[in-house]
Design a protein around this motif. Structure first.
Motif, PDB file in Angstrom:
ATOM      1  N   ILE A  12       0.851  -1.190   0.000  1.00  0.00           N
ATOM      2  CA  ILE A  12       0.000   0.000   0.000  1.00  0.00           C
ATOM      3  C   ILE A  12       0.889   1.243   0.000  1.00  0.00           C
ATOM      4  O   ILE A  12       1.754   1.389   0.869  1.00  0.00           O
ATOM      5  N   VAL A  20      -8.425   1.175   0.728  1.00  0.00           N
ATOM      6  CA  VAL A  20      -7.379   0.503  -0.037  1.00  0.00           C
ATOM      7  C   VAL A  20      -7.897   0.153  -1.433  1.00  0.00           C
ATOM      8  O   VAL A  20      -8.901  -0.557  -1.570  1.00  0.00           O
ATOM      9  N   LEU A  35      -3.682   4.207  -1.148  1.00  0.00           N
ATOM     10  CA  LEU A  35      -4.528   4.583  -0.023  1.00  0.00           C
ATOM     11  C   LEU A  35      -5.327   5.811  -0.441  1.00  0.00           C
ATOM     12  O   LEU A  35      -4.759   6.882  -0.659  1.00  0.00           O
TER      13      LEU A  35
END
Length: 313
Positions: free
Chosen positions: A80, A136, A168
């Motif tokens: 991420i 996400v 994100l």
């Protein structure tokens, strides 16, 4: 989601997702065809013990192109990235006695029998990353493979990581609310004590020089980050029936409850810092720092509460 981009795949990456009966058969053939005297390195486990590891879902075993048995370990990890380029990294785990074990890696888990990438992604996002699961966005998928010797069982092992690249969407997710400590680039003198444990003076000097070069190549802010706590919720077991396999539907049941003893420490780190912290030297550096870190009880309680709220809104 069920439309994750499909990475380029090989037989090595397919095998771990086959039904257990197939993997046991392939492993049994590989182990039977190779007497213990034929192994490049003598394994620390007998063939029945290795088969038990396959049965327990810890690995798969097959023969490579040289007709030698090789152990396969498959993982699915989530990379991420924030808008500023920093990556969410697992830094360490708090043990029941309060000590912290350094382990810099991407969040993820093993891919079980019959599990699709979407199934594993759901497990991860409903697990320790529950507080940000709605922020996400997965946009790409890749596969990384590496080989090495497993120190635990002394068997040649191929590690297969399916990497789900994500962004994100909500930078104000509150993920860092449970702040634990701040990490900044240490003075080079930090290495002195550990260098003396390496062996000869020449080896210690060479190792210290290598570490200084690795750190010096980074920007001043690369090894600066804020450590925060996340709680690991009850493990999710992926129950898949034959009809669900055909319809690609998956249900989950909880096998245990949330316990404050399972607290993990995360940080948003620069990509180059993440790669450095994954090395033995970087891990040693982080462990020296974590040895002096204490997770306050109120932070533990807040982390557990956050994951409970996220999973039961």
């Amino acid at each position: 989601t069920s439309d994750l981009p499909a990475p380029e795949i090989s037989w090595f990456s397919i095998l771990p997702s086959l039904p257990l009966s197939c993997r046991l058969l392939i492993a049994a053939v590989a182990l039977k065809a190779t007497p213990r005297s034929g192994w490049t390195f003598m394994p620390k486990r007998s063939p029945p013990e290795l088969l038990e590891e396959v049965r327990a879902g810890k690995c798969s075993i097959m023969m490579n192109s040289h007709l030698e048995p090789v152990r396969l370990v498959a993982l699915v990890v989530l990379r991420i990235t924030r808008d500023d380029g920093r990556v969410l990294a697992h830094i360490g785990e708090r043990r029941p006695d309060g000590s912290i074990h350094a382990d810099c890696k991407l969040p993820g888990c093993k891919q079980g029998e019959g599990e699709t990438l979407s199934c594993v992604l759901t497990k991860v996002l409903n697990g320790i990353l529950a507080p940000i699961r709605n922020s996400v966005l997965v946009h790409d998928t890749g596969v990384e493979e590496s080989e090495g010797m497993s120190e635990r069982i002394n068997v040649a092992t191929r590690y297969i990581r399916t990497v789900l690249h994500a962004k994100l969407s909500d930078t104000d997710s509150g993920l860092e609310d449970n702040h634990v400590a701040s990490f900044s680039q240490p003075r080079m003198s930090t290495f002195t004590m550990q260098d003396s444990l390496i062996g000869t003076a020449a080896a210690a000097a060479a190792a210290a020089a290598t570490r200084r070069t690795s750190v010096a190549c980074m920007s001043p802010s690369a090894l600066q980050f804020e450590l925060f706590a996340l709680a690991e919720p009850g493990e999710l077991l992926c129950e898949i029936s034959e009809s669900q396999r055909q319809s690609s539907e998956t249900t989950y049941t909880e096998s245990r409850t949330i316990t404050p003893d399972r607290i993990h420490l995360f940080a948003w780190v620069q990509p180059e810092a993440f790669e450095y912290l994954r090395t033995p030297t970087g891990r040693q550096l982080v462990q020296l720092w974590l040895d002096g870190v204490v997770v306050p009880p109120e932070v533990v309680q807040a982390a557990v509460a956050a994951v409970q709220v996220a999973r039961n809104p």
